[in-house]
Design a protein around this motif. Structure first.
Motif, PDB file in Angstrom:
ATOM      1  N   THR A 270       0.920  -1.129   0.072  1.00 20.86           N
ATOM      2  CA  THR A 270      -0.046   0.025   0.058  1.00 20.86           C
ATOM      3  C   THR A 270       0.887   1.239  -0.031  1.00 20.86           C
ATOM      4  N   THR A 271       0.694   2.015  -0.877  1.00 20.02           N
ATOM      5  CA  THR A 271       1.552   3.471  -0.993  1.00 20.02           C
ATOM      6  C   THR A 271       0.728   4.519  -0.419  1.00 20.02           C
ATOM      7  N   LYS A 272       1.584   5.466  -0.028  1.00 17.86           N
ATOM      8  CA  LYS A 272       1.026   6.693   0.521  1.00 17.86           C
ATOM      9  C   LYS A 272       1.622   7.801  -0.014  1.00 17.86           C
ATOM     10  N   LYS A 273       1.201   9.205   0.287  1.00 20.51           N
ATOM     11  CA  LYS A 273       1.955  10.324  -0.465  1.00 20.51           C
ATOM     12  C   LYS A 273       3.082  10.695   0.551  1.00 20.51           C
ATOM     13  N   TRP A 274       3.974  11.186  -0.274  1.00 24.26           N
ATOM     14  CA  TRP A 274       5.104  11.728   0.439  1.00 24.26           C
ATOM     15  C   TRP A 274       4.856  12.960   1.095  1.00 24.26           C
ATOM     16  N   ARG A 275       5.599  13.665   2.090  1.00 23.42           N
ATOM     17  CA  ARG A 275       5.343  14.995   2.844  1.00 23.42           C
ATOM     18  C   ARG A 275       5.710  15.878   1.722  1.00 23.42           C
ATOM     19  N   GLY A 276       4.646  16.583   1.466  1.00 22.14           N
ATOM     20  CA  GLY A 276       4.781  17.904   0.536  1.00 22.14           C
ATOM     21  C   GLY A 276       4.242  17.233  -0.677  1.00 22.14           C
ATOM     22  N   GLU A 277       3.888  16.165  -0.780  1.00 21.83           N
ATOM     23  CA  GLU A 277       3.548  15.764  -2.376  1.00 21.83           C
ATOM     24  C   GLU A 277       2.186  16.328  -2.440  1.00 21.83           C
ATOM     25  N   PRO A 278       1.937  17.014  -3.785  1.00 25.13           N
ATOM     26  CA  PRO A 278       0.473  17.517  -4.037  1.00 25.13           C
ATOM     27  C   PRO A 278      -0.612  16.424  -4.214  1.00 25.13           C
TER      28      PRO A 278
END
Length: 245
Positions: free
Chosen positions: A237-245
């Motif tokens: 399961t992926t998640k957004k990076w810090r600061g990723e739009p």
């Protein structure tokens, strides 16, 4: 204070000595012996090494298949030492970590495709520093690196994969108060430009499968509480990076 020394690879191979190739980091890994003997035995029988023989049983059958996918072959070799020695070196380095004295070790395990491919994967285990984590606001997503919901942090590109956990173990004095920061990472070793695996979700998941398998065996050998938070199977399961739009 400088705490470690890394003899492993950089975060991304094309940028030697970049942020994440610390001459200051602590590299905790193992050397060569057991797997070589197993390889010789296997070669004598005319059969390729079995999954259980690679990296002293730290590669599950799924991880071996994943490594073969990355290397582009089903018949690859491994060299390395014992899981016991890897765990013992983590314990020894945790003790020196408290005083800031760096130690360095060779790769825990090296996987190599036979000629003519000559590609390989280096797998290392070490203690890490807070600055070694990727999810710090940098634009890794723009470089094709995925972030996963496993451990303290897990990420992978088509070149490297890194898995970070915190280990509380009776073998690591004081870790019940401050878990030992443990990292397992895999780096693709290419002989020529353009020989990295394709940058696809399947390739990144293959990397994650490899580092998860090795990490799970290491934390179990160390006696980390609750397997250091690792699941029995890798999580994609992926998640957004810090600061990723």
């Amino acid at each position: 204070m400088t705490r470690g020394l890394a003899l492993g690879a950089a975060r991304e191979a094309p940028v030697p000595h970049s942020r994440g190739t610390p001459m200051r980091r602590l590299s905790v890994s193992v050397s060569t012996a057991l797997a070589l003997g197993l390889l010789l035995t296997s070669c004598g029988s005319g059969d390729p090494p079995k999954a259980a023989q690679k990296c002293d049983n730290t590669l599950s059958p799924e991880a071996e298949t994943a490594a073969g996918t990355l290397l582009g072959t089903k018949t690859f070799e491994s060299s390395g030492s014992t899981l016991d020695r890897a765990a013992d070196r983590v314990v020894a380095d945790w003790e020196t970590w408290q005083t800031g004295r760096p130690l360095g070790h060779p790769s825990m395990c090296e996987l190599a495709a036979k000629a003519p491919l000559k590609t390989g994967i280096d797998i290392d285990v070490r203690l890490y520093e807070k600055d070694d984590l990727f999810n710090n606001g940098s634009t890794w997503w723009a470089q094709g690196r995925s972030l996963y919901t496993m451990g303290r942090e897990t990420s992978a590109s088509n070149k490297t994969a890194h898995l970070y956990v915190g280990c509380s173990s009776p073998r690591l004095k004081g870790s019940e108060k401050a878990p030992a920061p443990l990292q397992v990472y895999a780096t693709f070793d290419r002989p020529l430009k353009g020989t990295y695996p394709q940058s696809t979700p399947a390739v990144r998941e293959a990397y994650v499968t490899v580092v998860h398998s090795v990490a799970l065996e290491i934390v179990r050998k160390l006696g980390c509480e609750n397997d250091a938070g690792l699941p029995a199977k890798p999580v994609f399961t992926t998640k957004k990076w810090r600061g990723e739009p």
